[in-house]
Design a protein around this motif. Structure first.
Motif, mmCIF file in Angstrom:
data_model
loop_
_atom_site.group_PDB
_atom_site.id
_atom_site.type_symbol
_atom_site.label_atom_id
_atom_site.label_comp_id
_atom_site.label_asym_id
_atom_site.label_seq_id
_atom_site.Cartn_x
_atom_site.Cartn_y
_atom_site.Cartn_z
ATOM 1 N N ASN A 98 0.819 -1.213 0.000
ATOM 2 C CA ASN A 98 0.000 0.000 0.000
ATOM 3 C C ASN A 98 0.853 1.263 0.000
ATOM 4 O O ASN A 98 0.528 2.254 -0.671
ATOM 5 N N THR A 99 1.938 1.240 0.770
ATOM 6 C CA THR A 99 2.817 2.409 0.819
ATOM 7 C C THR A 99 3.460 2.660 -0.536
ATOM 8 O O THR A 99 3.556 3.807 -1.000
ATOM 9 N N ARG A 100 3.900 1.576 -1.185
ATOM 10 C CA ARG A 100 4.523 1.727 -2.504
ATOM 11 C C ARG A 100 3.484 2.091 -3.574
ATOM 12 O O ARG A 100 3.755 2.935 -4.443
ATOM 13 N N ARG A 101 2.316 1.489 -3.485
ATOM 14 C CA ARG A 101 1.303 1.691 -4.534
ATOM 15 C C ARG A 101 0.645 3.060 -4.442
ATOM 16 O O ARG A 101 0.396 3.717 -5.468
ATOM 17 N N HIS A 102 0.361 3.536 -3.218
ATOM 18 C CA HIS A 102 -0.412 4.760 -3.069
ATOM 19 C C HIS A 102 0.404 5.966 -2.616
ATOM 20 O O HIS A 102 -0.123 7.070 -2.546
ATOM 21 N N GLY A 103 1.694 5.767 -2.279
ATOM 22 C CA GLY A 103 2.549 6.900 -1.977
ATOM 23 C C GLY A 103 3.031 7.565 -3.253
ATOM 24 O O GLY A 103 2.603 7.220 -4.364
#
Length: 405
Positions: A98-103
């Protein structure tokens, strides 16, 4: 936000930077652009007006971790932060899908940070979790205002400091008036005007504590959180808060006092023969030329210093500047090279004597047993031959007698 149970019990902030990158990178290295562009807050970090330094953004005093520390000093430790720039081998989650996808790692203006909350914060009673939530909300509110110019206008904890005009757990004061958080070393587990209660002797808690289980044993004392705290015995020490057991003083150090928070070092050129020493008199001189007493031997470490060791079982240590020598195990030599000084009081495990039995006595017994079996076999064969010969003579005599009839 996730939960983790790493033994360090710290809050982990994941910016997609690995533990190795955080450990190996100085602030200057973090600011060189490569790591910044690989992070989940790339958009914010590239905005020079709101983030003058990438290192300051992720682990400086005005980072989220730094602001959380400011909201509740000494209560919540974080990594990365000013205190812990990197995990240094400890447990750490750097950020997931999630951090990689939505950051903003892959572009865009939406930044992301993964927060991993330790198990202690999650397992405390509701009052402790409310205190953490208030501190976290305060840190996030300041961070978003300073970095993004957003005023979230958070009314942090206003409804929790009083319930029906009564002070909430962790706070004290007259009903209907301002509520004050309990001081360090005190707690209050119920609502109302009652006073905060002191932690058990030799323990302390953070401010606004709501449970006796938040009381942790002081340095030099050990015991369960909220329970009886016992001072470390002499020869041991404990330098941190919490329920950890007391550690023994290493060789070369000693502890005379009970409830010690650190061990005293022997004078230069001296060392103790064992751990958990309790007096400076146990510090034995280790000069350039070794003069070990009988039952001890000297060993020079990598720095060239000589240290004394107790002679182990199975070795001879006559003292002086000689090293330990393994006791012989052959019958021809016997025990002449292993005098009583080979075994200081309580150290003789009997290993050399057992070796003598195995190497000398047992083979002798086996050899004697084999010899006895061979002798018995020869006797048995001879007896059978003698019996057969006598039988033949008897039969021959009978034949001769019948032929004469």
């Amino acid at each position: 936000m996730h939960g983790q149970a790493h033994s360090e019990q710290w809050i982990e902030w994941g910016y997609l930077l690995t533990a190795a990158q955080l450990d190996a990178s100085t602030d200057a290295a973090l600011d060189n652009g490569g790591l910044r562009d690989a992070s989940s807050v790339r958009s914010l970090a590239c905005n020079a007006s709101s983030a003058p330094s990438f290192a300051a953004l992720v682990r400086g005093p005005r980072s989220i971790a730094g602001l959380l520390e400011e909201a509740a000093p000494g209560t919540y430790k974080s990594v990365p932060s000013v205190q812990f720039p990197g995990p240094m081998g400890g447990g750490y989650f750097s950020g997931g899908y999630n951090t990689r996808r939505h950051g903003s790692f892959s572009g865009g203006t939406i930044d992301g940070v993964q927060m991993e909350v330790n198990s202690r914060l999650r397992s405390y009673d509701p009052g402790a979790r409310r205190a953490f939530t208030r501190a976290l909300a305060a840190a996030v509110g300041v961070f978003t205002k300073e970095r993004y110019g957003l005023d979230l206008d958070l009314q942090i904890g206003a409804e929790e400091k009083s319930t029906g005009c009564e002070c909430a757990p962790g706070y004290h004061g007259p009903n209907g008036e301002a509520c004050t958080p309990c001081d360090l070393g005190f707690f209050k587990s119920v609502s109302g005007a009652s006073e905060c209660v002191a932690c058990p002797p030799n323990s302390v808690s953070r401010t606004a504590s709501v449970s006796v289980h938040e009381c942790q044993c002081n340095a030099g004392f050990t015991g369960a959180d909220g329970g009886h705290c016992k001072g470390c015995d002499d020869g041991k020490f404990k330098e941190t808060l919490g329920s950890a057991i007391c550690a023994v003083c290493p060789r070369g150090q000693y502890s005379v006092l009970l409830a010690a928070t650190a061990c005293s070092k022997c004078e230069v050129g001296k060392s103790t023969a064992t751990q958990a020493s309790t007096s400076s008199s146990q510090c034995i001189t280790s000069p350039a030329t070794c003069a070990a007493p009988a039952g001890y031997y000297c060993h020079r470490d990598a720095k060239g210093s000589l240290e004394l060791f107790i002679c182990p079982s199975g070795f001879s240590c006559p003292g002086g500047d000689t090293d330990k020598e393994r006791c012989p195990t052959t019958a021809s030599v016997g025990w002449a090279y292993c005098p009583p000084t080979s075994f200081p009081t309580g150290e003789d495990s009997g290993a050399p004597r057992w070796n003598l039995y195995v190497v000398v006595v047992l083979p002798s017994l086996i050899f004697a047993g084999v010899g006895l079996l061979v002798w018995l076999g020869v006797c048995l064969v001879q007896r059978r031959r003698l019996t057969a010969h006598q039988s033949a003579r008897h039969i021959g005599g009978d034949v001769e007698m019948r032929s004469c009839e």
